[in-house]
Design a protein around this motif. Structure first.
Motif, PDB file in Angstrom:
ATOM      1  N   ARG A 151      36.744  42.346  86.621  1.00  0.00           N
ATOM      2  CA  ARG A 151      37.608  42.478  85.447  1.00  0.00           C
ATOM      3  C   ARG A 151      37.277  43.795  84.747  1.00  0.00           C
ATOM      4  N   GLU A 155      38.983  45.845  83.144  1.00  0.00           N
ATOM      5  CA  GLU A 155      39.648  46.090  81.866  1.00  0.00           C
ATOM      6  C   GLU A 155      38.858  45.548  80.683  1.00  0.00           C
ATOM      7  N   THR A 156      37.862  44.687  80.935  1.00  0.00           N
ATOM      8  CA  THR A 156      37.081  44.111  79.844  1.00  0.00           C
ATOM      9  C   THR A 156      35.825  44.928  79.520  1.00  0.00           C
ATOM     10  N   VAL A 157      35.538  45.943  80.336  1.00  0.00           N
ATOM     11  CA  VAL A 157      34.323  46.741  80.144  1.00  0.00           C
ATOM     12  C   VAL A 157      34.510  47.705  78.977  1.00  0.00           C
ATOM     13  N   ARG A 158      33.469  47.854  78.178  1.00  0.00           N
ATOM     14  CA  ARG A 158      33.482  48.788  77.054  1.00  0.00           C
ATOM     15  C   ARG A 158      32.302  49.747  77.182  1.00  0.00           C
ATOM     16  N   THR A 200      32.009  34.817  80.555  1.00  0.00           N
ATOM     17  CA  THR A 200      32.442  33.557  79.955  1.00  0.00           C
ATOM     18  C   THR A 200      31.465  32.420  80.245  1.00  0.00           C
ATOM     19  N   THR A 219      29.099  47.317  77.880  1.00  0.00           N
ATOM     20  CA  THR A 219      29.034  45.861  77.922  1.00  0.00           C
ATOM     21  C   THR A 219      30.246  45.326  78.672  1.00  0.00           C
ATOM     22  N   ALA A 220      30.097  44.119  79.195  1.00  0.00           N
ATOM     23  CA  ALA A 220      31.201  43.405  79.845  1.00  0.00           C
ATOM     24  C   ALA A 220      31.043  41.924  79.511  1.00  0.00           C
ATOM     25  N   PRO A 221      32.079  41.254  79.011  1.00  0.00           N
ATOM     26  CA  PRO A 221      31.939  39.853  78.614  1.00  0.00           C
ATOM     27  C   PRO A 221      31.736  38.934  79.816  1.00  0.00           C
ATOM     28  N   ALA A 254      31.111  45.839  85.603  1.00  0.00           N
ATOM     29  CA  ALA A 254      32.105  44.903  86.125  1.00  0.00           C
ATOM     30  C   ALA A 254      31.536  44.075  87.267  1.00  0.00           C
TER      31      ALA A 254
END
Length: 316
Positions: free
Chosen positions: A294, A296-299, A242, A238-240, A274
């Motif tokens: 981004r 660094e926001t990926v999980r 906004t 997942t990646a947030p 991403a």
């Protein structure tokens, strides 16, 4: 270098409006014109990332000439197959909350000679690129088996093939052995003939596509991220996001991110996430650059929980 094939390209006009009111005169707050079609968008995203790409596509009339001009300005090398018909133009209307209304024209009907020339053009170029991405709907004049023929020819020439299509064209191509297929959640459900309500059901559907010939499955699950099922294992990420501005071309940006990072494994999945998350936050079908990402926001999770429910909200 990544070569893309788009049998049914388009000239895409996107309008941003305060609200979509049927029967009213709408005043756009923003507009843009982009070369369109799934493979075209993959090439645009690859070029935006600073990598080499060639777009093979049938082009005709003024819209076709403008597509070639716009792609060249974005750093995409174009190999055009000239057709008698006129390349289609599509319209997208985007509301402030990201709601998208699309009007897609059917596109020209390709002759048997134009179809054969398109296939031969791909076969001739297949020995050079690291990946061939064959993407999108088929125009009138091409049978559902057309992608299967392309996959067989490209793989016969030693190329790895990623296929992003749906319906009969996808199912007909599976026995030809594409190295990667990239359905979204609804396309994956359609391919296996049953609804998918949990992550475990999506995994089993992807495994079924692999048993029918696909080397790997990269599935876009909308708001639930993306799923990769391959010989290396099962990964979910997942990646947030906004704010969704437009999801036009976001899935194509995601595929580009996957391929330019090697096209295999969790590292490529992270890049896909991403790129997709960045794309939905851009206007129209704009493709993300490295500055938009981004990572660094990926999980990423290996062997995700099978009972995790899937939402019905789609991003791309």
């Amino acid at each position: 270098m990544i070569l893309t094939v788009t049998p049914n390209p388009s000239l895409d006009r996107t309008y941003e409006v305060p609200s979509l009111d049927r029967g009213a005169v709408l005043r756009a707050t923003g507009d843009r014109v982009d070369p369109g079609g799934k493979g075209v968008n993959v090439s645009r995203a690859v070029a935006a990332a600073g990598a080499l790409t060639t777009a093979v596509l049938p082009l005709g009339g003024y819209p076709g000439a403008l597509i070639a001009e716009l792609l060249g300005a974005q750093g995409v090398d174009v190999t055009a197959v000239t057709i008698v018909g006129q390349t289609r133009s599509n319209i997208s209307i985007v509301e402030p909350d990201g709601t998208l209304t699309k009007i897609n024209a059917p596109g020209p009907e390709l002759t048997a000679e134009e179809s054969a020339l398109l296939l031969e053009t791909v076969r001739t170029a297949a020995g050079g690129p690291s990946w061939i991405a064959a993407c999108g709907s088929l125009p009138r004049g091409l049978p559902p088996e057309w992608y299967a023929d392309l996959v067989a020819r490209a793989r016969g020439a030693g190329a790895r093939v990623a296929l992003d299509t749906s319906g009969p064209a996808l199912t007909a191509a599976l026995p030809a052995g594409p190295d990667l297929v990239k359905p979204n959640a609804s396309e994956l459900a359609q391919a296996v003939g049953r609804p998918l309500t949990t992550l475990g059901e999506a995994v089993r559907a992807a495994q079924e596509l692999r048993s029918r010939g696909a080397g790997a499955v990269l599935a876009s699950l909308g708001a639930d991220g993306q799923l990769l099922v391959s010989a290396e294992g099962t990964f979910h990420g997942t990646a947030p996001v906004t704010a969704v501005r437009s999801d036009v071309g976001a899935g194509d940006a995601s595929l580009a991110g996957f391929l330019i990072t090697g096209g295999t494994g969790p590292k490529a999945l992270a890049s896909a996430l991403a790129h997709g998350a960045a794309a939905v936050q851009l206007p129209g079908s704009a493709m993300p650059t490295p500055a938009d990402l981004r990572p660094e926001t990926v999980r990423i999770t290996e062997n995700p929980p099978p009972d995790q429910p899937l939402s019905t909200r789609a991003l791309y």
